[in-house]
Design a protein around this motif. Structure first.
Motif, PDB file in Angstrom:
ATOM      1  N   UNK A   1       0.851  -1.178   0.000  1.00  0.00           N
ATOM      2  CA  UNK A   1       0.000   0.000   0.000  1.00  0.00           C
ATOM      3  C   UNK A   1       0.885   1.224   0.000  1.00  0.00           C
ATOM      4  N   UNK A   2       0.375   2.313   0.553  1.00  0.00           N
ATOM      5  CA  UNK A   2       1.201   3.501   0.634  1.00  0.00           C
ATOM      6  C   UNK A   2       0.400   4.767   0.509  1.00  0.00           C
ATOM      7  N   UNK A   3       1.062   5.837   0.079  1.00  0.00           N
ATOM      8  CA  UNK A   3       0.428   7.139  -0.025  1.00  0.00           C
ATOM      9  C   UNK A   3       1.130   7.948  -1.101  1.00  0.00           C
ATOM     10  N   UNK A   4       0.353   8.805  -1.752  1.00  0.00           N
ATOM     11  CA  UNK A   4       0.916   9.694  -2.755  1.00  0.00           C
ATOM     12  C   UNK A   4       1.450  10.946  -2.068  1.00  0.00           C
ATOM     13  N   UNK A   5       2.490  11.522  -2.643  1.00  0.00           N
ATOM     14  CA  UNK A   5       3.083  12.725  -2.052  1.00  0.00           C
ATOM     15  C   UNK A   5       2.373  13.992  -2.500  1.00  0.00           C
TER      16      UNK A   5
ATOM     17  N   UNK B   1       2.719   5.574  17.920  1.00  0.00           N
ATOM     18  CA  UNK B   1       2.439   6.277  16.671  1.00  0.00           C
ATOM     19  C   UNK B   1       3.668   6.196  15.767  1.00  0.00           C
ATOM     20  N   UNK B   2       3.460   5.787  14.524  1.00  0.00           N
ATOM     21  CA  UNK B   2       4.557   5.706  13.560  1.00  0.00           C
ATOM     22  C   UNK B   2       4.662   7.034  12.816  1.00  0.00           C
TER      23      UNK B   2
ATOM     24  N   UNK C   1       4.424  11.773   7.134  1.00  0.00           N
ATOM     25  CA  UNK C   1       3.176  11.045   7.354  1.00  0.00           C
ATOM     26  C   UNK C   1       3.176  10.480   8.768  1.00  0.00           C
ATOM     27  N   UNK C   2       1.970  10.155   9.261  1.00  0.00           N
ATOM     28  CA  UNK C   2       1.818   9.489  10.550  1.00  0.00           C
ATOM     29  C   UNK C   2       0.826   8.347  10.414  1.00  0.00           C
ATOM     30  N   UNK C   3       1.063   7.290  11.155  1.00  0.00           N
ATOM     31  CA  UNK C   3       0.108   6.186  11.282  1.00  0.00           C
ATOM     32  C   UNK C   3      -0.226   6.076  12.765  1.00  0.00           C
TER      33      UNK C   3
ATOM     34  N   UNK D   1      -4.288   1.441  10.999  1.00  0.00           N
ATOM     35  CA  UNK D   1      -4.806   2.675  10.412  1.00  0.00           C
ATOM     36  C   UNK D   1      -4.073   3.013   9.126  1.00  0.00           C
ATOM     37  N   UNK D   2      -4.664   3.927   8.352  1.00  0.00           N
ATOM     38  CA  UNK D   2      -4.007   4.387   7.144  1.00  0.00           C
ATOM     39  C   UNK D   2      -2.964   5.450   7.443  1.00  0.00           C
ATOM     40  N   UNK D   3      -2.200   5.803   6.427  1.00  0.00           N
ATOM     41  CA  UNK D   3      -1.204   6.856   6.562  1.00  0.00           C
ATOM     42  C   UNK D   3      -1.873   8.211   6.358  1.00  0.00           C
ATOM     43  N   UNK D   4      -1.567   9.152   7.234  1.00  0.00           N
ATOM     44  CA  UNK D   4      -2.120  10.494   7.136  1.00  0.00           C
ATOM     45  C   UNK D   4      -1.001  11.507   7.011  1.00  0.00           C
ATOM     46  N   UNK D   5      -1.158  12.433   6.079  1.00  0.00           N
ATOM     47  CA  UNK D   5      -0.166  13.480   5.898  1.00  0.00           C
ATOM     48  C   UNK D   5      -0.150  14.382   7.132  1.00  0.00           C
TER      49      UNK D   5
END
Length: 386
Positions: free
Chosen positions: A192-196, A214-215, A228-230, A235-239
């Protein structure tokens, strides 16, 4: 606070020429490090096991070299032995669980006659100090069977959450963040992941975990840092909102827990190779010390004071160590060079007797260790060559 260090000792540790029966003995050419600029150096390669013994790891093209203390607090070690992993890049992310399990993650490349190399992430676990590791497991890569894009992935940063599950992060070929994590049962989930969000990531990821689990992930992107934080393992990654402006030398971001729910990130400025310290909500603070590679970090009391100890590879190639009161960057610090030139980045740890240990791999591939003296301050004994 000014650390002091002893002179280099050429005394050989007992068992330095012997390898345990749990693995093959490396040939001399495997001990020599590669070019300094081949890949970013790594730190965190000196974890302490559940039994209090330290283990040192160093990645080579044929696998991982391992040295192991014979008893908590040393001074003697066994190794090096070769934990075979053909095709492994000389880069290793090491993460330790609360139980003392050590997770090793790296990137493997295997040539193909019909086109680009096969590139995959590999993972192995050492459950007991000095015992055989679990077989290397392929985790694939974020681009699946697209071998051409697979060659362009970044290098992994791995952390463990409160359940003991591994969370893996890296920059993908599209300039976004890719992530993969274990379930509490040990099964790996899909990529998975997240877009910048329109900003292409340009450096290597640095992940860390707060005391609350908290990551926090920080990645260079040109002249800024993307964060980002998890909040929870599932949970999902949040900017995150705080993203410092900075020009960062590649592969130099590391972090340490420095307060209740707080992390301090450190990196090397790309313009002058000096160190910066940063906490969300503040501005990066210069800490001097021009050098190369990432910072080794250790938070521990010194003379009853909460201190953060830093170690780096200086501009002369020698390890250098510094310390200051935790989160009080305004107090300043002094970098003290010590020992002989080393390869890669040094590592810091507390041994089974609670002493600070500074370790480095010499230019000849041997392990070098200096321990804290039994006296006030942060004075180090003479270096011991293993």
């Amino acid at each position: 606070m000014r650390p002091r260090s002893g002179r280099t000792s050429r005394r050989q540790g007992e068992g330095a020429d012997k390898a345990p029966d749990t693995g093959g003995k490396p040939r001399r050419e495997h001990l020599a490090p590669g070019p300094d600029d081949a890949l970013p150096a790594t730190t965190g390669w000196l974890p302490r096991g559940k039994d209090g013994r330290l283990t040192a790891y160093a990645a080579t093209a044929d696998g991982v070299l391992r040295w192991t203390e014979t008893r908590p607090g040393g001074p003697d070690w066994t190794g090096p032995e070769l934990l075979a992993a053909r095709g492994l890049l000389p880069y290793l992310s090491v993460a330790r669980s609360a139980e003392g399990f050590v997770h090793l993650l790296g990137v493997r490349r295997r040539p193909r006659a019909d086109g680009p190399d096969d590139t995959d992430l590999v993972h192995a676990v050492q459950f007991q100090t000095g015992r055989p590791i679990r077989d290397w497991q392929s985790l694939g890569n974020p681009h699946g069977k697209d071998r051409e894009r697979g060659q362009d992935i970044g290098l992994p940063s791995a952390v463990l959450d409160g359940t003991g599950s591994v969370h893996l992060f890296l920059r993908n070929a599209h300039g976004g963040l890719s992530a993969k994590n274990q379930s509490p049962t040990g099964r790996w989930g899909p990529w998975g992941g997240a877009d910048a969000e329109g900003t292409a990531l340009t450096g290597e990821t640095a992940a860390a975990v707060t005391g609350q689990g908290v990551i926090d992930i920080l990645v260079p992107a040109g002249g800024t840092m993307v964060r980002w934080r998890r909040e929870k393992p599932d949970a999902g990654l949040e900017r995150a909102g705080d993203e410092p402006s900075a020009t960062v030398s590649p592969g130099t971001v590391t972090a340490e827990r420095t307060g209740d729910g707080r992390l301090t990130f450190y990196w090397r400025d790309a313009t002058d190779s000096t160190v910066r310290a940063w906490r969300p909500g503040s501005r990066p603070v210069p800490l001097g010390g021009p050098g190369t590679g990432p910072l080794a970090l250790l938070r521990t009391p010194v003379d009853g004071h909460d201190c953060t100890i830093l170690a780096q590879r200086g501009t002369d190639g020698r390890p250098a160590v510094a310390a200051y009161p935790t989160e009080d960057e305004a107090a300043g610090l002094h970098w003290t060079p010590t020992g002989e030139p080393c390869a890669g980045a040094p590592a810091l740890a507390l041994d089974g007797q609670g002493r600070v240990v500074l370790a480095a791999v010499g230019a000849d591939g041997t392990l070098r260790v200096a321990r804290q003296k039994a006296e006030p301050g942060l004075a180090l004994e003479a270096w011991r060559r293993i």
